[in-house]
Design a protein around this motif. Structure first.
Motif, PDB file in Angstrom:
ATOM      1  N   ILE A 259       0.833  -1.200   0.000  1.00 37.36           N
ATOM      2  CA  ILE A 259       0.000   0.000   0.000  1.00 37.36           C
ATOM      3  C   ILE A 259       0.870   1.253   0.000  1.00 37.36           C
ATOM      4  O   ILE A 259       0.607   2.214  -0.732  1.00 37.36           O
ATOM      5  CB  ILE A 259      -0.934  -0.002   1.224  1.00 37.36           C
ATOM      6  CG1 ILE A 259      -1.832  -1.233   1.201  1.00 37.36           C
ATOM      7  CG2 ILE A 259      -1.790   1.260   1.252  1.00 37.36           C
ATOM      8  CD1 ILE A 259      -2.701  -1.391   2.442  1.00 37.36           C
ATOM      9  N   ALA A 260       1.935   1.257   0.813  1.00 42.41           N
ATOM     10  CA  ALA A 260       2.837   2.402   0.872  1.00 42.41           C
ATOM     11  C   ALA A 260       3.544   2.623  -0.468  1.00 42.41           C
ATOM     12  O   ALA A 260       3.713   3.760  -0.920  1.00 42.41           O
ATOM     13  CB  ALA A 260       3.866   2.197   1.980  1.00 42.41           C
ATOM     14  N   VAL A 261       3.940   1.525  -1.115  1.00 43.78           N
ATOM     15  CA  VAL A 261       4.600   1.627  -2.417  1.00 43.78           C
ATOM     16  C   VAL A 261       3.670   2.270  -3.443  1.00 43.78           C
ATOM     17  O   VAL A 261       4.035   3.232  -4.142  1.00 43.78           O
ATOM     18  CB  VAL A 261       5.056   0.226  -2.910  1.00 43.78           C
ATOM     19  CG1 VAL A 261       5.481   0.288  -4.379  1.00 43.78           C
ATOM     20  CG2 VAL A 261       6.196  -0.287  -2.049  1.00 43.78           C
ATOM     21  N   VAL A 262       2.461   1.759  -3.537  1.00 41.24           N
ATOM     22  CA  VAL A 262       1.498   2.299  -4.508  1.00 41.24           C
ATOM     23  C   VAL A 262       1.143   3.743  -4.176  1.00 41.24           C
ATOM     24  O   VAL A 262       1.037   4.601  -5.077  1.00 41.24           O
ATOM     25  CB  VAL A 262       0.230   1.414  -4.549  1.00 41.24           C
ATOM     26  CG1 VAL A 262      -0.877   2.095  -5.339  1.00 41.24           C
ATOM     27  CG2 VAL A 262       0.559   0.062  -5.160  1.00 41.24           C
ATOM     28  N   ALA A 263       0.955   4.051  -2.893  1.00 43.43           N
ATOM     29  CA  ALA A 263       0.591   5.414  -2.492  1.00 43.43           C
ATOM     30  C   ALA A 263       1.642   6.421  -2.943  1.00 43.43           C
ATOM     31  O   ALA A 263       1.305   7.531  -3.389  1.00 43.43           O
ATOM     32  CB  ALA A 263       0.407   5.476  -0.975  1.00 43.43           C
ATOM     33  N   LYS A 264       2.914   6.047  -2.843  1.00 43.04           N
ATOM     34  CA  LYS A 264       3.976   6.975  -3.230  1.00 43.04           C
ATOM     35  C   LYS A 264       4.106   7.119  -4.745  1.00 43.04           C
ATOM     36  O   LYS A 264       4.522   8.161  -5.239  1.00 43.04           O
ATOM     37  CB  LYS A 264       5.305   6.522  -2.622  1.00 43.04           C
ATOM     38  CG  LYS A 264       5.345   6.705  -1.105  1.00 43.04           C
ATOM     39  CD  LYS A 264       6.709   6.395  -0.527  1.00 43.04           C
ATOM     40  CE  LYS A 264       6.722   6.665   0.969  1.00 43.04           C
ATOM     41  NZ  LYS A 264       8.058   6.421   1.574  1.00 43.04           N
ATOM     42  N   TRP A 265       3.723   6.083  -5.489  1.00 37.10           N
ATOM     43  CA  TRP A 265       3.774   6.174  -6.944  1.00 37.10           C
ATOM     44  C   TRP A 265       2.556   6.894  -7.523  1.00 37.10           C
ATOM     45  O   TRP A 265       2.564   7.286  -8.688  1.00 37.10           O
ATOM     46  CB  TRP A 265       3.883   4.774  -7.561  1.00 37.10           C
ATOM     47  CG  TRP A 265       5.265   4.200  -7.559  1.00 37.10           C
ATOM     48  CD1 TRP A 265       5.752   3.214  -6.762  1.00 37.10           C
ATOM     49  CD2 TRP A 265       6.367   4.585  -8.402  1.00 37.10           C
ATOM     50  NE1 TRP A 265       7.072   2.944  -7.049  1.00 37.10           N
ATOM     51  CE2 TRP A 265       7.477   3.771  -8.060  1.00 37.10           C
ATOM     52  CE3 TRP A 265       6.513   5.530  -9.420  1.00 37.10           C
ATOM     53  CZ2 TRP A 265       8.712   3.882  -8.684  1.00 37.10           C
ATOM     54  CZ3 TRP A 265       7.762   5.637 -10.051  1.00 37.10           C
ATOM     55  CH2 TRP A 265       8.826   4.823  -9.688  1.00 37.10           C
ATOM     56  N   PHE A 266       1.495   7.040  -6.723  1.00 33.10           N
ATOM     57  CA  PHE A 266       0.262   7.649  -7.231  1.00 33.10           C
ATOM     58  C   PHE A 266      -0.203   8.807  -6.342  1.00 33.10           C
ATOM     59  O   PHE A 266      -1.318   8.786  -5.824  1.00 33.10           O
ATOM     60  CB  PHE A 266      -0.848   6.598  -7.321  1.00 33.10           C
ATOM     61  CG  PHE A 266      -0.670   5.612  -8.428  1.00 33.10           C
ATOM     62  CD1 PHE A 266      -1.228   5.825  -9.691  1.00 33.10           C
ATOM     63  CD2 PHE A 266       0.071   4.456  -8.220  1.00 33.10           C
ATOM     64  CE1 PHE A 266      -1.054   4.917 -10.714  1.00 33.10           C
ATOM     65  CE2 PHE A 266       0.255   3.535  -9.246  1.00 33.10           C
ATOM     66  CZ  PHE A 266      -0.306   3.770 -10.497  1.00 33.10           C
ATOM     67  N   PRO A 267       0.616   9.847  -6.185  1.00 34.33           N
ATOM     68  CA  PRO A 267       0.173  10.996  -5.385  1.00 34.33           C
ATOM     69  C   PRO A 267      -0.985  11.735  -6.047  1.00 34.33           C
ATOM     70  O   PRO A 267      -1.723  12.461  -5.380  1.00 34.33           O
ATOM     71  CB  PRO A 267       1.425  11.871  -5.330  1.00 34.33           C
ATOM     72  CG  PRO A 267       2.176  11.529  -6.588  1.00 34.33           C
ATOM     73  CD  PRO A 267       1.944  10.057  -6.782  1.00 34.33           C
ATOM     74  N   ASP A 268      -1.157  11.521  -7.342  1.00 41.08           N
ATOM     75  CA  ASP A 268      -2.213  12.198  -8.097  1.00 41.08           C
ATOM     76  C   ASP A 268      -3.523  11.416  -8.128  1.00 41.08           C
ATOM     77  O   ASP A 268      -4.563  11.948  -8.525  1.00 41.08           O
ATOM     78  CB  ASP A 268      -1.751  12.445  -9.533  1.00 41.08           C
ATOM     79  CG  ASP A 268      -1.250  11.166 -10.214  1.00 41.08           C
ATOM     80  OD1 ASP A 268      -0.768  10.256  -9.511  1.00 41.08           O
ATOM     81  OD2 ASP A 268      -1.335  11.088 -11.457  1.00 41.08           O
ATOM     82  N   LYS A 269      -3.485  10.142  -7.724  1.00 41.35           N
ATOM     83  CA  LYS A 269      -4.686   9.297  -7.766  1.00 41.35           C
ATOM     84  C   LYS A 269      -4.727   8.429  -6.502  1.00 41.35           C
ATOM     85  O   LYS A 269      -4.830   7.208  -6.575  1.00 41.35           O
ATOM     86  CB  LYS A 269      -4.686   8.408  -9.017  1.00 41.35           C
ATOM     87  CG  LYS A 269      -4.731   9.176 -10.333  1.00 41.35           C
ATOM     88  CD  LYS A 269      -4.691   8.218 -11.530  1.00 41.35           C
ATOM     89  CE  LYS A 269      -4.876   8.963 -12.847  1.00 41.35           C
ATOM     90  NZ  LYS A 269      -3.774   9.903 -13.131  1.00 41.35           N
ATOM     91  N   LYS A 270      -4.660   9.059  -5.360  1.00 42.09           N
ATOM     92  CA  LYS A 270      -4.527   8.331  -4.093  1.00 42.09           C
ATOM     93  C   LYS A 270      -5.640   7.303  -3.882  1.00 42.09           C
ATOM     94  O   LYS A 270      -5.400   6.132  -3.645  1.00 42.09           O
ATOM     95  CB  LYS A 270      -4.523   9.308  -2.921  1.00 42.09           C
ATOM     96  CG  LYS A 270      -3.401  10.321  -2.906  1.00 42.09           C
ATOM     97  CD  LYS A 270      -3.520  11.200  -1.662  1.00 42.09           C
ATOM     98  CE  LYS A 270      -2.443  12.278  -1.622  1.00 42.09           C
ATOM     99  NZ  LYS A 270      -2.720  13.364  -2.587  1.00 42.09           N
ATOM    100  N   GLY A 271      -6.877   7.780  -3.936  1.00 41.57           N
ATOM    101  CA  GLY A 271      -8.008   6.918  -3.595  1.00 41.57           C
ATOM    102  C   GLY A 271      -8.157   5.728  -4.512  1.00 41.57           C
ATOM    103  O   GLY A 271      -8.274   4.585  -4.054  1.00 41.57           O
ATOM    104  N   ILE A 272      -8.158   5.966  -5.822  1.00 42.83           N
ATOM    105  CA  ILE A 272      -8.393   4.879  -6.765  1.00 42.83           C
ATOM    106  C   ILE A 272      -7.233   3.894  -6.770  1.00 42.83           C
ATOM    107  O   ILE A 272      -7.431   2.676  -6.863  1.00 42.83           O
ATOM    108  CB  ILE A 272      -8.644   5.429  -8.193  1.00 42.83           C
ATOM    109  CG1 ILE A 272      -9.171   4.334  -9.102  1.00 42.83           C
ATOM    110  CG2 ILE A 272      -7.411   6.095  -8.759  1.00 42.83           C
ATOM    111  CD1 ILE A 272     -10.529   3.816  -8.733  1.00 42.83           C
ATOM    112  N   ALA A 273      -5.987   4.387  -6.627  1.00 44.38           N
ATOM    113  CA  ALA A 273      -4.825   3.502  -6.634  1.00 44.38           C
ATOM    114  C   ALA A 273      -4.794   2.616  -5.395  1.00 44.38           C
ATOM    115  O   ALA A 273      -4.584   1.402  -5.479  1.00 44.38           O
ATOM    116  CB  ALA A 273      -3.535   4.320  -6.732  1.00 44.38           C
TER     117      ALA A 273
END
Length: 413
Positions: free
Chosen positions: A124-138
């Motif tokens: 979750i932390a990895v994906v959150a950092k790669w998607f600062p522009d799409k937090k919720g959907i990612a």
């Protein structure tokens, strides 16, 4: 910057299914209801006792989450994921040697719980950092793996138990999950600190007004306690429903064991859809609105189950679909709200603190559900407290989740 041989903007999307697969393996805990009846017969234990390993696992899971958050940057995402996967797999394998409830609680509840707690937050932390522009959907797409797990693992576990017995099933699952998690751990990595998607220009001025960066400030924020209490209530009802779904279907609705196991797989779809829907909804509207909707659905489901009985299959299916959908939603609402409300740079630490609510809810809900079954001879009574808690959750969401949150659209709650 390249990722999987593509530009980072494109390659980052591959991290979502890979991370979701890790969570799918960890999410086998949600298929525990399939193991309960065979274990009750094998170990000669009652309903409360058969929920104990599941409860202990969930508590250890929640306790380890915040601790792990402080070590991800130190040891790296790959090492932490691999260590968590190996420990979880070891817990499953050792559970095959169980001869009594105490040993099973140690191997499955403590050891496997530690492994799940170590590994869970990393994807979750990895994906959150790669998607600062799409937090919720990612994040929503990623945590689908944990919720969708019973769709695959519940019928798989049922088939393995029927063919090889419950002990050998623990060995097979432990080995398979360890191998899968170790393979995926090798490619999980976070972006450089200064990386951001091309063309994305965050509203830094509004974000700075709402970001909370220190743990001390976090614990002084009323919205944190509102989020924590709401998450606890949702987990209390949701995890208990997951833990009792199969035995309840057999005892109250009078479904056979195979059909009851299949319903758990159906519910897993709603668990996954809840994560996707509420991840999008929280991004698009507000955490407060998402929380209120989820508790309204919990309330409807609880009232439906109070009217259930033998042969009320439709009532059971709809009610438990709502339980799984609403609870799954909180696995997206809580991390997305944490990302929106607090500093994304400290996400792993902040969400780890928020996630302790998961352990509190798990401990209360699963133990109460089992105790009610043993005292009253039926799980139906359990839906009185879930009804009251759903109403309390709505009130807490209205009055405590009222801070202004910021994302790219700056939504007010």
């Amino acid at each position: 910057m390249q990722l999987f041989g593509m530009s980072a903007e494109k390659g980052r999307w591959l991290l979502i299914p890979l991370s979701a697969t890790v969570l799918l393996c960890l999410g086998t805990v949600y298929s525990w209801s399939i193991f309960r009846k065979p274990l009750e017969k094998l170990l000669n234990i009652n309903a409360t006792e058969s929920l104990l390993p599941f409860t202990v696992l969930l508590v250890l899971f929640a306790v380890l989450m915040p601790i792990t958050g402080f070590y991800i940057n130190r040891f790296g995402t790959r090492v932490v994921t691999a260590v968590g996967g190996v420990i979880m797999g070891l817990g499953y394998i050792l559970s095959s040697f169980n001869s009594n409830l105490q040993m099973l609680t140690l191997t499955y509840g403590v050891i496997a719980g530690i492994g799940v707690g170590i590994a869970y937050g990393v994807p979750i932390a990895v994906v959150a950092k790669w998607f600062p522009d799409k937090k919720g959907i990612a994040v929503g797409l990623t945590v689908i793996g944990f919720g969708l797990s019973p769709l695959i693992t519940a019928p798989l576990a049922k088939s393995l138990i029927d063919s090889y017995g419950v002990r050998q099933t623990f060995v097979i699952l432990g080995l398979a999950f360890t191998a899968i998690i170790l393979a995926i751990a090798t490619v999980l990595k976070t972006p450089p600190e200064d990386w951001k998607p091309a063309g994305w220009n965050p509203a830094t001025s509004s974000q700075s007004n709402t970001s909370v960066t220190s743990l001390e400030t976090l614990l002084q924020t009323p919205a944190f306690y509102g989020l924590w209490l709401c998450y606890t209530i949702a987990t209390f009802s949701g995890l208990a429903a997951i833990g009792i779904s199969s035995p309840l279907a057999q005892e109250i609705i009078k479904l056979d064991a195979a059909t009851a196991a299949n319903t758990v797989s159906i519910f897993a779809v709603f668990n996954a859809l809840g994560r996707l829907f509420f991840g999008w909804f929280t991004d698009r509207f507000s955490p407060k609105s998402g929380a209120i909707i989820s508790f309204v659905l919990f309330l409807i489901a609880s009232l439906m189950m109070l009217k259930s009985g033998e042969g009320t299959v439709a009532t059971y299916l709809v009610a438990f679909s709502l339980f799984y959908f609403s609870f799954g939603g909180w696995l997206a609402i809580a991390p997305t709200t944490t990302l929106i409300l607090f500093s994304s740079a400290d996400y792993a630490k902040n969400y780890g603190i928020v996630f302790t609510a998961y352990g509190a809810g798990a401990l209360g809900g699963t133990l109460l559900a089992g105790r009610i079954r043993d005292i009253f001879g039926s799980y139906t009574v359990f839906f009185y407290p879930t009804t009251a808690l759903a109403i309390l959750g709505i009130i807490l969401a209205v009055f405590m989740l009222k801070r202004s949150f910021s994302n790219s659209n700056v939504a007010q709650v």
